[in-house]
Design a protein around this motif. Sequence first.
Motif, PDB file in Angstrom:
ATOM      1  N   GLY A   1       4.065  49.381  63.355  1.00 29.74           N
ATOM      2  CA  GLY A   1       4.273  50.508  64.242  1.00 29.74           C
ATOM      3  C   GLY A   1       3.386  51.663  63.881  1.00 29.74           C
ATOM      4  N   ARG A   2       3.443  52.664  64.724  1.00 31.68           N
ATOM      5  CA  ARG A   2       2.604  53.830  64.559  1.00 31.68           C
ATOM      6  C   ARG A   2       3.402  55.073  64.897  1.00 31.68           C
ATOM      7  N   VAL A   3       3.155  56.121  64.118  1.00 36.61           N
ATOM      8  CA  VAL A   3       3.718  57.435  64.394  1.00 36.61           C
ATOM      9  C   VAL A   3       2.583  58.307  64.926  1.00 36.61           C
ATOM     10  N   GLN A   4       2.752  58.825  66.118  1.00 38.85           N
ATOM     11  CA  GLN A   4       1.754  59.702  66.723  1.00 38.85           C
ATOM     12  C   GLN A   4       1.837  61.094  66.091  1.00 38.85           C
ATOM     13  N   PRO A   5       0.796  61.901  66.236  1.00 36.88           N
ATOM     14  CA  PRO A   5       0.823  63.257  65.661  1.00 36.88           C
ATOM     15  C   PRO A   5       2.021  64.097  66.104  1.00 36.88           C
ATOM     16  N   ASN A   6       2.555  63.825  67.304  1.00 36.63           N
ATOM     17  CA  ASN A   6       3.722  64.583  67.776  1.00 36.63           C
ATOM     18  C   ASN A   6       5.046  63.988  67.299  1.00 36.63           C
ATOM     19  N   GLY A   7       4.984  62.916  66.495  1.00 38.41           N
ATOM     20  CA  GLY A   7       6.185  62.285  65.959  1.00 38.41           C
ATOM     21  C   GLY A   7       6.690  61.100  66.752  1.00 38.41           C
ATOM     22  N   ALA A   8       6.078  60.807  67.901  1.00 40.63           N
ATOM     23  CA  ALA A   8       6.511  59.668  68.706  1.00 40.63           C
ATOM     24  C   ALA A   8       6.294  58.374  67.931  1.00 40.63           C
ATOM     25  N   VAL A   9       7.293  57.503  67.967  1.00 43.40           N
ATOM     26  CA  VAL A   9       7.279  56.238  67.238  1.00 43.40           C
ATOM     27  C   VAL A   9       7.339  55.083  68.229  1.00 43.40           C
ATOM     28  N   ARG A  10       6.515  54.075  67.976  1.00 43.21           N
ATOM     29  CA  ARG A  10       6.586  52.825  68.741  1.00 43.21           C
ATOM     30  C   ARG A  10       6.249  51.716  67.760  1.00 43.21           C
ATOM     31  N   GLY A  11       7.092  50.699  67.699  1.00 43.68           N
ATOM     32  CA  GLY A  11       6.833  49.622  66.759  1.00 43.68           C
ATOM     33  C   GLY A  11       7.737  48.437  66.974  1.00 43.68           C
ATOM     34  N   SER A  12       7.707  47.531  66.005  1.00 37.65           N
ATOM     35  CA  SER A  12       8.564  46.353  66.073  1.00 37.65           C
ATOM     36  C   SER A  12       9.000  45.935  64.678  1.00 37.65           C
ATOM     37  N   ILE A  13      10.140  45.279  64.647  1.00 37.00           N
ATOM     38  CA  ILE A  13      10.684  44.693  63.426  1.00 37.00           C
ATOM     39  C   ILE A  13      10.905  43.225  63.744  1.00 37.00           C
ATOM     40  N   SER A  14      10.393  42.346  62.903  1.00 39.78           N
ATOM     41  CA  SER A  14      10.573  40.925  63.180  1.00 39.78           C
ATOM     42  C   SER A  14      10.896  40.152  61.911  1.00 39.78           C
ATOM     43  N   ARG A  15      11.548  39.027  62.143  1.00 42.96           N
ATOM     44  CA  ARG A  15      11.885  38.086  61.077  1.00 42.96           C
ATOM     45  C   ARG A  15      11.922  36.722  61.726  1.00 42.96           C
ATOM     46  N   GLY A  16      11.043  35.853  61.304  1.00 45.92           N
ATOM     47  CA  GLY A  16      10.957  34.544  61.941  1.00 45.92           C
ATOM     48  C   GLY A  16      10.563  34.711  63.397  1.00 45.92           C
ATOM     49  N   ASP A  17      11.309  34.063  64.282  1.00 49.24           N
ATOM     50  CA  ASP A  17      10.999  34.174  65.706  1.00 49.24           C
ATOM     51  C   ASP A  17      11.798  35.274  66.410  1.00 49.24           C
ATOM     52  N   ALA A  18      12.601  36.021  65.684  1.00 55.13           N
ATOM     53  CA  ALA A  18      13.379  37.119  66.265  1.00 55.13           C
ATOM     54  C   ALA A  18      12.640  38.439  66.061  1.00 55.13           C
ATOM     55  N   SER A  19      12.662  39.280  67.083  1.00 51.67           N
ATOM     56  CA  SER A  19      12.009  40.582  66.943  1.00 51.67           C
ATOM     57  C   SER A  19      12.730  41.630  67.775  1.00 51.67           C
ATOM     58  N   ALA A  20      12.507  42.872  67.400  1.00 49.64           N
ATOM     59  CA  ALA A  20      13.074  44.011  68.118  1.00 49.64           C
ATOM     60  C   ALA A  20      11.982  45.050  68.318  1.00 49.64           C
ATOM     61  N   GLN A  21      11.973  45.642  69.502  1.00 49.66           N
ATOM     62  CA  GLN A  21      11.049  46.714  69.819  1.00 49.66           C
ATOM     63  C   GLN A  21      11.751  48.035  69.561  1.00 49.66           C
ATOM     64  N   VAL A  22      11.022  48.955  68.949  1.00 54.07           N
ATOM     65  CA  VAL A  22      11.585  50.223  68.528  1.00 54.07           C
ATOM     66  C   VAL A  22      10.798  51.363  69.157  1.00 54.07           C
ATOM     67  N   VAL A  23      11.491  52.346  69.720  1.00 57.03           N
ATOM     68  CA  VAL A  23      10.864  53.564  70.235  1.00 57.03           C
ATOM     69  C   VAL A  23      11.711  54.745  69.797  1.00 57.03           C
ATOM     70  N   GLY A  24      11.075  55.905  69.674  1.00 55.91           N
ATOM     71  CA  GLY A  24      11.804  57.099  69.287  1.00 55.91           C
ATOM     72  C   GLY A  24      10.875  58.195  68.830  1.00 55.91           C
ATOM     73  N   ARG A  25      11.410  59.070  67.989  1.00 56.62           N
ATOM     74  CA  ARG A  25      10.635  60.217  67.527  1.00 56.62           C
ATOM     75  C   ARG A  25      11.104  60.645  66.135  1.00 56.62           C
ATOM     76  N   LEU A  26      10.125  60.992  65.304  1.00 58.65           N
ATOM     77  CA  LEU A  26      10.410  61.604  64.004  1.00 58.65           C
ATOM     78  C   LEU A  26      10.186  63.101  64.148  1.00 58.65           C
ATOM     79  N   GLY A  27      11.002  63.873  63.448  1.00 53.60           N
ATOM     80  CA  GLY A  27      10.889  65.329  63.513  1.00 53.60           C
ATOM     81  C   GLY A  27      10.273  65.912  62.255  1.00 53.60           C
ATOM     82  N   GLN A  28       9.810  67.129  62.368  1.00 51.52           N
ATOM     83  CA  GLN A  28       9.172  67.827  61.254  1.00 51.52           C
ATOM     84  C   GLN A  28      10.134  68.071  60.101  1.00 51.52           C
ATOM     85  N   GLN A  29      11.423  68.064  60.367  1.00 53.23           N
ATOM     86  CA  GLN A  29      12.413  68.354  59.339  1.00 53.23           C
ATOM     87  C   GLN A  29      12.796  67.135  58.500  1.00 53.23           C
ATOM     88  N   GLY A  30      12.136  65.986  58.749  1.00 51.01           N
ATOM     89  CA  GLY A  30      12.419  64.800  57.949  1.00 51.01           C
ATOM     90  C   GLY A  30      13.506  63.903  58.504  1.00 51.01           C
TER      91      GLY A  30
END
Length: 127
Positions: free
Chosen positions: A74-103
Motif C-alpha cells: 500500500g501507499r500513503v499519499q502526502p495528504n494521508g490517504a491510504v490505499r492498499g491490500s492485505i493478503s495471505r494465501g489466496d485470500a485478500s482484503a482491500q483497504v482504504v482510509g486516511r492517516l492523520g497528522q496526530q498519529g
Amino acid sequence: MMRPALAGAIILMAAAQPALAAKRAGQSVSRFDGNWSVEVITERGSCDRAYRYGIVIQNGQARYAGGSDFTITGRVQPNGAVRGSISRGDASAQVVGRLGQQGYGNGTWTTSGQTQCGGRWNAEKRG
C-alpha cells in the motif's frame, strides 16, 4: 483479516515552485513513516471478529512488520490517504482510509474471494 487468521523542474524560474512543492510533499509523506499498530474489526461476514497488525511505513510505502505470514502492500499519499491490500494465501482484503497528522487513522476494508467480509480499521502510530 482473512479467513480464520486472517502513499520536477525544467527551467530556473519555473523550477522554484515545483521544487518547493515536491520538497513539501516529501516531508508530508515522511511524517507518516514509522511503526503503526492497526486494528481491523469485522462488521460483516464470517471472518474473525478482530485482528491486529504491525505495519511499517517507509517513504510512504506500507509493509507488514512481522514475518512472512501476511503480505501487506500500500501507499500513503502526502495528504494521508491510504490505499492498499492485505493478503495471505489466496485470500485478500482491500483497504482504504486516511492517516492523520496526530498519529491516528481509520478507514474501511473488504475481502475478495470466497469469504466475503468487511469492516473498519483504526491505526495508531507507535514510533
